[in-house]
Design an enzyme around this catalytic site. Sequence first.
Site, PDB file in Angstrom:
ATOM      1  N   TYR A 104       0.818  -1.235   0.192  1.00  0.00           N
ATOM      2  CA  TYR A 104       0.229  -0.036   0.151  1.00  0.00           C
ATOM      3  C   TYR A 104       0.672   1.046  -0.006  1.00  0.00           C
ATOM      4  O   TYR A 104       0.128   2.280  -0.067  1.00  0.00           O
ATOM      5  CB  TYR A 104      -1.485  -0.339   1.505  1.00  0.00           C
ATOM      6  N   ASP A 161       0.473 -10.902   8.940  1.00  0.00           N
ATOM      7  CA  ASP A 161       1.281 -12.473   8.136  1.00  0.00           C
ATOM      8  C   ASP A 161       2.873 -11.741   8.211  1.00  0.00           C
ATOM      9  O   ASP A 161       3.537 -12.944   8.694  1.00  0.00           O
ATOM     10  CB  ASP A 161       0.756 -11.916   6.561  1.00  0.00           C
ATOM     11  N   HIS A 168       4.587  -6.154  -4.701  1.00  0.00           N
ATOM     12  CA  HIS A 168       3.174  -6.452  -5.216  1.00  0.00           C
ATOM     13  C   HIS A 168       1.894  -4.960  -4.454  1.00  0.00           C
ATOM     14  O   HIS A 168       2.822  -4.501  -3.475  1.00  0.00           O
ATOM     15  CB  HIS A 168       2.154  -7.675  -4.242  1.00  0.00           C
ATOM     16  N   TYR A 177     -10.823  -1.505   0.944  1.00  0.00           N
ATOM     17  CA  TYR A 177     -11.554  -1.149   2.459  1.00  0.00           C
ATOM     18  C   TYR A 177      -9.520  -1.011   2.557  1.00  0.00           C
ATOM     19  O   TYR A 177      -9.609  -0.212   3.818  1.00  0.00           O
ATOM     20  CB  TYR A 177     -11.522  -2.785   3.537  1.00  0.00           C
ATOM     21  N   ARG A 178      -9.010  -0.599   1.871  1.00  0.00           N
ATOM     22  CA  ARG A 178      -7.928   0.037   1.765  1.00  0.00           C
ATOM     23  C   ARG A 178      -6.834   0.242   0.528  1.00  0.00           C
ATOM     24  O   ARG A 178      -7.643  -0.141  -0.235  1.00  0.00           O
ATOM     25  CB  ARG A 178      -6.845  -1.673   3.286  1.00  0.00           C
TER      26      ARG A 178
END
Lengths: 521, 521
Positions: free
Chosen positions: A87, A146, A386, A467-468
């Site tokens: 993000y 994670d 990613h 959501y993000r």
Amino acid sequence: MDHNTLPPGSLDRAIRQMRAALGAQNVLTDPAAMADYGDPFAPPGDWYRPGAVLLPESVEQVQAVLRIANEHGTPVWTSSQGRNKGYGGGAPRVSGSFALSLRRMNRVLEVNEESCWALIEPGVRFFDLYAHLRASGSRLWMSVPDLGAGSVIGNALDHGLGYTPMGDHFGNHCGMEVVLANGDVLRTGMGGMSNPHAWQVFPHGCGPTADGLFTQSNYGVVTKMGVWLMPPPEVYMPGWLTLDSEAQFGPFLEALRPLMIDGTIPNQPMIINAVCAASAFWDRKDWYTGDAAIPEQVIDEIAKTPGFGRWVMRFALSGDTPVVAHQRAKVEAAFGAIPGCTLTFSQYDGCNLPELENPHERVQAGIPSMALDRMTRWYGGEHGGHIGFSCAMPITGRDGVAIRDLTRRQLNADGLDYSGVFIVSKRYMIHVALVVFDTQDAAQSRRAYASTKAMLEPAAKLGYGEYRSHIDFMDIVAEQYDFNNHAQRRFAETIKDAVDPNGILSPGKQGIWPRAYRNGR
Amino acid sequence: MDHNTLPPGSLDRAIRQMRAALGAQNVLTDPAAMADYGDPFAPPGDWYRPGAVLLPESVEQVQAVLRIANEHGTPVWTSSQGRNKGYGGGAPRVSGSFALSLRRMNRVLEVNEESCWALIEPGVRFFDLYAHLRASGSRLWMSVPDLGAGSVIGNALDHGLGYTPMGDHFGNHCGMEVVLANGDVLRTGMGGMSNPHAWQVFPHGCGPTADGLFTQSNYGVVTKMGVWLMPPPEVYMPGWLTLDSEAQFGPFLEALRPLMIDGTIPNQPMIINAVCAASAFWDRKDWYTGDAAIPEQVIDEIAKTPGFGRWVMRFALSGDTPVVAHQRAKVEAAFGAIPGCTLTFSQYDGCNLPELENPHERVQAGIPSMALDRMTRWYGGEHGGHIGFSCAMPITGRDGVAIRDLTRRQLNADGLDYSGVFIVSKRYMIHVALVVFDTQDAAQSRRAYASTKAMLEPAAKLGYGEYRSHIDFMDIVAEQYDFNNHAQRRFAETIKDAVDPNGILSPGKQGIWPRAYRNGR
């Protein structure tokens, strides 16, 4: 004003004062030194980068930073650890801003064994809190995502998720301390009193509850937070479910939903597709070397690997012995009717856990790990990265199939593999497509961003909102929240202008821009 | 400006427009017609009373009300049903204000059986939602407080509590629609999208979470809310625990805490002292006719009544058969070591409940009742009333004993009986002293208010803040939230001035006053 980059020299005068306030060694301007505070997966070329990194060690120093920023009108992009991988990490939306990193504010201030909570600072990583609990002899469990190198507070503020029964990290916080843009120190809930006994146990004060306002926002700098912990369960039983066909994905979700709502599965499971599961063990080239998206028949090969499937669900039962035995029987009965579905379980004494080697078993027991960082190496090895494409939805077959199909279609059309997971809560699930790419491959990086952005509006049309969001498309995500001609944005801007009139705090965060930046819209 | 009463005639011009907007029959000005919209326990003489009652039936009419109020600068005090008994009902803090009652907006808009939620309007009472569920053939359980005539939304917005596993009513809401002071219609969370699939299942949007702002506040008028429901449990096992001595109260709470935190007791128990328990069955004069506080030896007599004790705890186990059997064994083991402690249980098929006669068994199964309204009849029969003195604290013996002793000492010194309960959540408990009085006895009413107010500061000094407050002492309660020289109030006022610049919405609610009213402080 250009939203994306401050003109060179914009910070110069403020930097001198920042050095005086924080000590010269705590104001980084050297690009090499700043590299660890930006987007860990920055593609080649121009990108969102801080103009200087500020490293305060106390609430007073945070106040000093905001005072100086107000004086010069310089934007300050806050992160706790800046490990919001996928993000944008700690990189500012407005390139050239100050990056305010709270990594040095890393004290565990209190652990309460009776009521099971900790009061911590934003620099405390999951690793740090875990080490503190074990070193102090506490038996309490915490919840971790994670990757354990992130900030406990930063994760909760971004609505992050973990995998114990306390995996809704914001839902299991209690009480915040926030430095507002004007330097005022606010404590939420019962922390509004000078001598509260309930700051970390009761989630409200007497009046409006402000905590949610400081999540995914640019309204203040959170400097303390209460985190709920849990007693260790008598039995810890991590499980794996594999599903050998995409056709059964919908029926499988239908069987899962009631087990989540009634608490039979008490943790937050993760449902992982074959490509994503493979990426935890292999590089892509171990399976396929073509340029186009990995073909279905190769995915079928992966799915036939023992322990794999088209989808696998990791989950964990926990509780007292007879309760867990009953949970297990109910899970076996619910999924037994689904063709091509297998279940396996491990069992541990939750109060005396052995050294768990499987990282999935570790994170579901609240033990931090970095093992799953490997997933980003699918393309590009150590230069892999990613982006998260991350929607919320009900736990239904219809919704799961719809988002799977939309995502797979778009990514594959753009020559990218669909590596996806669903994180499942009691009443909703979050679909995260890890749009993986080689950060040194400029063309693939561009495709990854373009493909992800291309899914935002179609997903919203189907009913699925992010959501993000990565900083690069926060504005596009905000565009999708368009009910009543963007009433949410109007309200968010009203609050923004009131609490941060000079617009210094994280301009552009989640598409919320201060007044001075909004004229162009 | 006088905080407490508007000058006569203040509403006159606005009333004409309100009648045009709502229909004359939906603007009440006759004192008799307005009586049901004020404080149900108003003492004799001057008191907080509406100047007119407004009864809109739609979002558009709420918008019209706020437009007219802005035009005239007339305060509008919002309640959903106005059944906030013990805290002022629907009466406005500024007497003579408009009372905006949402009772006519009473539709159940949707019930989702899959994901277990309902979307409702603020006029929906617990009775209404329950009736809707049963009439529509739904098997889902809801959560209710002790009195079922209140608004489901109003209760959640005031941080009200119920007694099923979903008894944290705000914690089990999901998604709101709010009319802001400027008439703008905001939907929170995923409701920010035009076509959301997750509005009632995922509690956030992408950006700051605003829901908490609209609780115990004067920032907007909530016109819709999502409410989570639950599947019926296989076994419903309400239980009673009695404790025959005050000396064991601390150890009892210590034994209770771990059972709450680990979920062994899944609902929200209520711990009731002998006077309060007696008030559900008898008038005070059945036990004692003296003027002073009821003597300890009379309380001991009450406590010796079969089924009573110095304290009794009502609670309920629920879930699948083997799980409930285990819960019960664990509860019996935990309390077995406490001298003078007894336990009894009933057992029902949760999926096929019989007609439950005991109101305590009803409310813990989410079935609305009015039976416990009798508790306010302790003094004064049908003219009985009570004020809530309601603090939050951790579930510890130290805290429970400290608040019990402070409350009992003060009330008894003022000649009032100590009728008290603790409502117990997972990590906190709320102590509610029902300060009962005869509303027609002016002297006793005065004593009840004076005595309650006298406890606020001493309780805060010990660490206990009110979680909810009667309009008559909201300012004193707000005074106790004094960390950093009232940082919470400064922040609340900043938001208030930004979202309601004319200060029309519920001025004084929870001690939050609009700018125009603050000069006197």
